[in-house]
Design an enzyme around this catalytic site. Structure first.
Site, PDB file in Angstrom:
ATOM      1  N   CYS A   5      33.233  34.963  25.970  1.00 51.43           N
ATOM      2  CA  CYS A   5      33.096  36.415  25.800  1.00 51.43           C
ATOM      3  C   CYS A   5      32.686  37.100  27.086  1.00 51.43           C
ATOM      4  O   CYS A   5      32.293  36.463  28.049  1.00 51.43           O
ATOM      5  CB  CYS A   5      32.024  36.729  24.755  1.00 51.43           C
ATOM      6  SG  CYS A   5      32.365  35.990  23.163  1.00 51.43           S
ATOM      7  N   GLY A  37      37.946  37.777  27.011  1.00 50.80           N
ATOM      8  CA  GLY A  37      38.120  37.789  25.565  1.00 50.80           C
ATOM      9  C   GLY A  37      39.116  38.840  25.146  1.00 50.80           C
ATOM     10  O   GLY A  37      39.014  39.992  25.570  1.00 50.80           O
ATOM     11  N   ASN A 111      27.237  36.269  25.128  1.00 48.94           N
ATOM     12  CA  ASN A 111      28.232  35.348  25.676  1.00 48.94           C
ATOM     13  C   ASN A 111      27.588  33.980  25.743  1.00 48.94           C
ATOM     14  O   ASN A 111      26.566  33.819  26.410  1.00 48.94           O
ATOM     15  CB  ASN A 111      28.663  35.802  27.080  1.00 48.94           C
ATOM     16  CG  ASN A 111      29.562  34.800  27.789  1.00 48.94           C
ATOM     17  OD1 ASN A 111      29.533  34.686  29.000  1.00 48.94           O
ATOM     18  ND2 ASN A 111      30.360  34.050  27.048  1.00 48.94           N
ATOM     19  N   GLY A 112      28.184  33.029  25.066  1.00 53.00           N
ATOM     20  CA  GLY A 112      27.641  31.673  25.086  1.00 53.00           C
ATOM     21  C   GLY A 112      27.763  31.019  23.737  1.00 53.00           C
ATOM     22  O   GLY A 112      28.436  31.548  22.839  1.00 53.00           O
ATOM     23  N   TYR A 252      38.277  28.207  36.393  1.00 51.19           N
ATOM     24  CA  TYR A 252      39.310  28.908  35.636  1.00 51.19           C
ATOM     25  C   TYR A 252      38.889  30.262  35.079  1.00 51.19           C
ATOM     26  O   TYR A 252      39.635  31.225  35.144  1.00 51.19           O
ATOM     27  CB  TYR A 252      39.766  28.024  34.467  1.00 51.19           C
ATOM     28  CG  TYR A 252      40.611  28.744  33.440  1.00 51.19           C
ATOM     29  CD1 TYR A 252      41.941  29.031  33.716  1.00 51.19           C
ATOM     30  CD2 TYR A 252      40.076  29.151  32.221  1.00 51.19           C
ATOM     31  CE1 TYR A 252      42.723  29.709  32.786  1.00 51.19           C
ATOM     32  CE2 TYR A 252      40.853  29.829  31.286  1.00 51.19           C
ATOM     33  CZ  TYR A 252      42.170  30.110  31.571  1.00 51.19           C
ATOM     34  OH  TYR A 252      42.940  30.780  30.674  1.00 51.19           O
ATOM     35  N   ASP A 355      47.650  23.731  39.799  1.00 49.93           N
ATOM     36  CA  ASP A 355      47.077  24.452  38.650  1.00 49.93           C
ATOM     37  C   ASP A 355      45.574  24.208  38.605  1.00 49.93           C
ATOM     38  O   ASP A 355      45.070  23.302  39.257  1.00 49.93           O
ATOM     39  CB  ASP A 355      47.746  24.023  37.342  1.00 49.93           C
ATOM     40  CG  ASP A 355      47.593  25.090  36.249  1.00 49.93           C
ATOM     41  OD1 ASP A 355      46.947  26.134  36.512  1.00 49.93           O
ATOM     42  OD2 ASP A 355      48.112  24.887  35.138  1.00 49.93           O
TER      43      ASP A 355
HETATM   44  P1  AMP Z   1      46.881  22.628  28.371  1.00 50.21           P
HETATM   45  O1  AMP Z   1      46.691  21.462  29.297  1.00 50.21           O
HETATM   46  O2  AMP Z   1      48.235  22.738  27.813  1.00 50.21           O
HETATM   47  O3  AMP Z   1      45.833  22.638  27.288  1.00 50.21           O
HETATM   48  O4  AMP Z   1      46.672  23.953  29.216  1.00 50.21           O
HETATM   49  C1  AMP Z   1      45.817  24.002  30.286  1.00 50.21           C
HETATM   50  C2  AMP Z   1      45.914  25.356  30.936  1.00 50.21           C
HETATM   51  O5  AMP Z   1      45.344  26.353  30.070  1.00 50.21           O
HETATM   52  C3  AMP Z   1      45.092  25.386  32.227  1.00 50.21           C
HETATM   53  O6  AMP Z   1      45.937  25.214  33.315  1.00 50.21           O
HETATM   54  C4  AMP Z   1      44.464  26.756  32.239  1.00 50.21           C
HETATM   55  O7  AMP Z   1      45.216  27.662  32.999  1.00 50.21           O
HETATM   56  C5  AMP Z   1      44.442  27.178  30.798  1.00 50.21           C
HETATM   57  N1  AMP Z   1      43.090  26.947  30.255  1.00 50.21           N
HETATM   58  C6  AMP Z   1      42.194  26.041  30.619  1.00 50.21           C
HETATM   59  N2  AMP Z   1      41.072  26.145  29.887  1.00 50.21           N
HETATM   60  C7  AMP Z   1      41.252  27.164  29.048  1.00 50.21           C
HETATM   61  C8  AMP Z   1      40.432  27.790  28.064  1.00 50.21           C
HETATM   62  N3  AMP Z   1      39.208  27.355  27.838  1.00 50.21           N
HETATM   63  N4  AMP Z   1      40.950  28.819  27.366  1.00 50.21           N
HETATM   64  C9  AMP Z   1      42.202  29.251  27.595  1.00 50.21           C
HETATM   65  N5  AMP Z   1      43.026  28.709  28.524  1.00 50.21           N
HETATM   66  C10 AMP Z   1      42.554  27.673  29.252  1.00 50.21           C
END
Ligand code: AMP
Length: 472
Positions: A5, A37, A111-112, A252, A355
């Site tokens: 959040c 969020g 948030n948390g 990220y 990535d």
């Molecule tokens: P996947 O390996 O298909 O689960 O997707 C990983 C990708 O989703 C990563 O490269 C991030 O860009 C994105 N990602 C990583 N952690 C999260 C998260 N907690 N919530 C939403 N997207 C995420």
């Protein structure tokens, strides 16, 4: 329930001297925090007599219109954007959460994630408390109200914090008194800034930038800030010997233009790319990011390796919640709608694809297949975080252990599943060095399986236990 959040609070000393109402500033700040969020959004303000709130499901511009904001009169207010992971996507769980009690009202945005939220809730229910939602925030609100009946806000907050286990960055309004508090380990970010005719507190400094304000500092772990009579009052309620800042904010989650605990996220991600290049060099024609999360690390990788940076994928930033028919053909359309290849850049080239992380591995597999289909000779995956081997209990949506690909497979096993010619993850030492903070001050739970706080069925960090012991 795990939540990611964004929170914000605004207080104005002299609303007459500044024409932009608090609610409008909160609305702008929430826009800046939208990445934290997208599921629901809410604002609560206080006009000195009574609170007003407006909340709804969806993105900030979907929830609020001008008329709603005009109704939210008051010099002080808080706001929230929410992303929850489980099925609890309902209006009752939207924040700020407001409780009315004998002496007034308490509004909270959180948030948390509390590790012991359920236990605390069971205890309160046994005492007769009634809950309308199923979020941790409501638990904190009830605990705080109980304490406020007996104590002044700092003492009340200290007593609440004594029983909370987990991560929480909170903005709170007790009637028209604005407060901000960060858990004793500082898991989630929270910072304060000066804005025209007042102050703002927010999850990330980009919200303060958006309000044309200037960042003052981060709220310290264990610190309670009270904005009273135009002053910032600090109460250091807890003083742990080490912090546990979430590394995933840097990897990220946070926006790259935010400064978190003294580190510009953009610089951290550049350094991640540089380390990655030194740890996993490869002979290739171009370095390409997976947009948007891999962009800054790819720039760092390219600079360090002297391999040209060139984009191979374009992301559609306006996709939102698009209606997609079921079926394989439509699924492929959905993928292309989100991300398309720039075939001319890729054809006949060997590509380093950067990535931020691999969670389940499905995104990487899909993207690498697309780049191959576009004519790449080779695709070398480089990942800006170490393998994620354990779930996050402290506020990042990280799936269960079963779904985490690196929890069950070796690096070469993951390489085979995502169909890469080579795969290189950043090391934990590389990540710590890129972040630039002491390793003992970081939460590495999802990368090591050892957590800074006690979590039933999981390991607690040994090094931290030793350090805590020394402190005693
Ligand atoms: P996947 O390996 O298909 O689960 O997707 C990983 C990708 O989703 C990563 O490269 C991030 O860009 C994105 N990602 C990583 N952690 C999260 C998260 N907690 N919530 C939403 N997207 C995420």
């Amino acid at each position: 329930m795990r939540e990611e959040c964004g929170v914000v609070g605004v207080v104005k000393q002299d609303a007459n001297s500044h024409p932009v109402p608090a609610a409008l500033q909160i609305y702008y700040a929430l826009y800046a925090l939208q990445h934290r969020g997208q599921e629901s959004s809410g604002i609560s303000v206080h006009n000195g007599r009574e609170p007003r709130a407006f909340k709804g499901m969806g993105l900030v511009p979907e929830v609020f219109n001008k008329d709603d904001l005009v109704e939210l009169k008051g010099n002080v207010g808080i706001g929230h954007v929410r992303y929850s992971t489980s099925g609890d996507s309902k209006i009752e769980n939207c924040q700020p959460f407001i409780v009315t009690y004998k002496s007034g009202t308490v509004a909270i945005a959180h948030n948390g994630n509390l590790v012991n939220g359920m236990d605390l809730r069971n205890g309160l229910e046994a005492e007769g408390h009634v809950f309308v939602a199923n979020s941790d925030t409501e638990v904190i609100a009830h605990l705080l109200v109980k304490e406020l009946l007996k104590h002044e806000p700092p003492e009340a907050m200290r007593n609440v914090m004594k029983v909370l286990n987990g991560s929480y960055s909170l903005v709170i309004m007790i009637d028209d008194l604005l407060m901000a508090v960060r858990d004793p380990y500082g898991f989630k970010p929270l910072c304060i800034g000066e804005i025209e005719s007042g102050y703002a507190v927010a999850s990330e400094s980009v919200a303060i930038d958006t309000l044309n304000g200037s960042l003052i500092r981060d709220v310290k772990p264990g610190e309670l800030i009270i904005f009273r009579d135009g002053e910032i009052e600090s109460h250091q309620l807890f003083n742990e010997p080490c912090c546990a800042h979430c590394v995933f904010e840097y990897v990220y989650f946070a926006r790259p233009d935010s400064i978190i605990d003294g580190q510009l996220v953009y610089r951290v991600r550049e350094r991640i790319g540089e380390h990655l290049s030194r740890e996993h060099p490869v002979d290739a024609d171009m370095v390409s990011p997976v947009p948007d999360s891999g962009i800054t690390s790819a720039i760092g990788y390219s600079r360090e390796s002297h391999i040209d940076y060139e984009e191979s994928l374009m992301k559609n930033r306006y996709i939102g919640r698009t209606f997609i028919l079921p079926g394989q053909a439509m699924r492929e359309t959905a993928v292309r709608l989100k991300m398309n290849t720039i075939d001319e850049n890729i054809k006949g080239k060997s590509v380093v694809l950067v990535d931020d992380s691999i969670v389940r591995g499905t995104t990487s597999r899909r993207i690498i297949d697309m780049v191959r289909k576009a004519g790449a000779n080779a695709v070398h995956a480089r990942i800006g975080s170490p393998p994620i081997i354990a779930p996050c209990y402290l506020g990042i949506d990280m799936s269960s252990r079963d779904e985490l690909i690196a929890a069950h497979k070796t690096v070469s096993g993951v390489e085979a599943v995502i169909n890469a010619d080579s795969l290189g993850y950043l090391s934990i030492d590389g990540l710590v060095s890129a972040i630039g903070l002491d390793r003992d001050d970081l939460c590495l739970g999802c990368l090591t399986g050892a957590y800074p706080v006690d979590i039933p069925g999981e390991q607690t960090c040994q090094r931290r236990q030793l350090k805590l012991h020394e402190f005693e």
